[in-house]
Write a protein that holds these residues in place. Sequence first.
Motif, mmCIF file in Angstrom:
data_model
loop_
_atom_site.group_PDB
_atom_site.id
_atom_site.type_symbol
_atom_site.label_atom_id
_atom_site.label_comp_id
_atom_site.label_asym_id
_atom_site.label_seq_id
_atom_site.Cartn_x
_atom_site.Cartn_y
_atom_site.Cartn_z
ATOM 1 N N ALA A 153 3.554 5.540 -5.701
ATOM 2 C CA ALA A 153 3.721 5.621 -7.204
ATOM 3 C C ALA A 153 2.447 5.854 -7.634
ATOM 4 O O ALA A 153 2.775 7.153 -9.012
ATOM 5 N N PHE A 154 1.450 6.017 -7.251
ATOM 6 C CA PHE A 154 0.410 6.950 -7.671
ATOM 7 C C PHE A 154 0.446 8.569 -7.202
ATOM 8 O O PHE A 154 0.387 9.658 -8.450
ATOM 9 N N ALA A 155 1.004 8.939 -6.776
ATOM 10 C CA ALA A 155 0.787 10.537 -5.734
ATOM 11 C C ALA A 155 2.205 10.638 -7.178
ATOM 12 O O ALA A 155 2.228 12.021 -7.153
ATOM 13 N N LEU A 156 2.893 9.928 -7.229
ATOM 14 C CA LEU A 156 4.221 10.414 -7.940
ATOM 15 C C LEU A 156 3.775 10.368 -9.446
ATOM 16 O O LEU A 156 4.150 11.503 -10.208
ATOM 17 N N ALA A 157 2.684 9.015 -10.480
ATOM 18 C CA ALA A 157 2.276 9.954 -11.190
ATOM 19 C C ALA A 157 1.916 10.649 -11.447
ATOM 20 O O ALA A 157 2.016 11.329 -12.382
ATOM 21 N N ALA A 158 0.765 11.816 -10.729
ATOM 22 C CA ALA A 158 -0.368 12.410 -10.714
ATOM 23 C C ALA A 158 1.160 13.582 -10.703
ATOM 24 O O ALA A 158 0.386 14.296 -11.136
ATOM 25 N N LEU A 159 2.206 13.705 -10.039
ATOM 26 C CA LEU A 159 3.168 14.917 -9.925
ATOM 27 C C LEU A 159 3.666 14.447 -11.724
ATOM 28 O O LEU A 159 3.712 16.076 -12.784
ATOM 29 N N VAL A 160 3.965 13.875 -12.066
ATOM 30 C CA VAL A 160 4.942 13.823 -13.500
ATOM 31 C C VAL A 160 4.049 13.916 -14.415
ATOM 32 O O VAL A 160 4.940 14.081 -15.831
ATOM 33 N N LEU A 189 0.421 -1.233 -0.522
ATOM 34 C CA LEU A 189 0.123 -0.009 -0.312
ATOM 35 C C LEU A 189 0.859 1.776 -0.207
ATOM 36 O O LEU A 189 0.476 2.005 -0.768
ATOM 37 N N SER A 190 1.748 1.074 0.478
ATOM 38 C CA SER A 190 2.839 2.632 0.803
ATOM 39 C C SER A 190 3.204 2.252 -0.751
ATOM 40 O O SER A 190 3.810 4.088 -1.039
ATOM 41 N N GLY A 191 3.537 1.872 -1.018
ATOM 42 C CA GLY A 191 4.712 1.360 -2.557
ATOM 43 C C GLY A 191 3.172 2.123 -3.603
ATOM 44 O O GLY A 191 4.010 2.782 -4.679
ATOM 45 N N TYR A 206 -6.779 13.807 -13.662
ATOM 46 C CA TYR A 206 -7.438 12.797 -13.507
ATOM 47 C C TYR A 206 -8.619 12.379 -14.562
ATOM 48 O O TYR A 206 -8.402 11.318 -15.136
ATOM 49 N N PRO A 207 -9.504 12.859 -15.076
ATOM 50 C CA PRO A 207 -10.544 12.156 -16.531
ATOM 51 C C PRO A 207 -9.970 11.812 -17.681
ATOM 52 O O PRO A 207 -10.500 11.427 -18.053
ATOM 53 N N HIS A 208 -9.227 12.949 -17.871
ATOM 54 C CA HIS A 208 -7.444 12.103 -18.920
ATOM 55 C C HIS A 208 -7.757 10.358 -18.672
ATOM 56 O O HIS A 208 -8.039 9.188 -19.550
ATOM 57 N N TYR A 209 -7.208 9.923 -17.870
ATOM 58 C CA TYR A 209 -7.051 8.991 -17.370
ATOM 59 C C TYR A 209 -8.370 7.444 -16.940
ATOM 60 O O TYR A 209 -8.189 6.416 -17.451
#
Length: 169
Positions: A84-91, A78-80, A96-99
């Motif tokens: 990963a999702f937080a990093l993906a949201a930043l990079v 869960l922490s990983g 969000y609607p696009h994905y």
Amino acid sequence: MALLLRTLARQGVCLTRPRCSVFYRHAAPMGTTAKEEMNKFWDKNTKLNRPMSPHITVYKWSVPMMMSITFRGTGVGLSGAISAFALAALVLPGSYPHYLDLIHSLSVGPYLIGLAKFGLAFPVSFHTYNGIRHLFWDLGKGFKIPDVYRTGYTVIGLSVITSLALAYL
């Protein structure tokens, strides 16, 4: 401390100054080094044909053991995943609607989506319920062996029920 004293004595730092004699006056010389002791330990275990300890073949698998392993695994997973999702949201470009539209365009069946929802919900619910169980253990309750098994089965049951309920939303 003994290592420090031995290092200072080997370098001659305290041997030339009488005021430093207080550092090594009461130190006993060491007979062997840690590496020699470790080699003696492994040689003895090899001669006696002992497995590395603790080894999974030595223990009988039980519910508390599996609960502990799964609790740690879900915590790491869960922490990983959150990282990963937080990093993906930043990079990643887009919002969000696009994905979300990209996932909808895959046209996967409802069974696969339900399985994916269950796969996301189970680690969260299991880790939450087992965390509550651990909080009770912190209070000193539930340490008797029958209680450990009963609460373990309760956590598993509640996790499956909650995950199924969340998957069908």
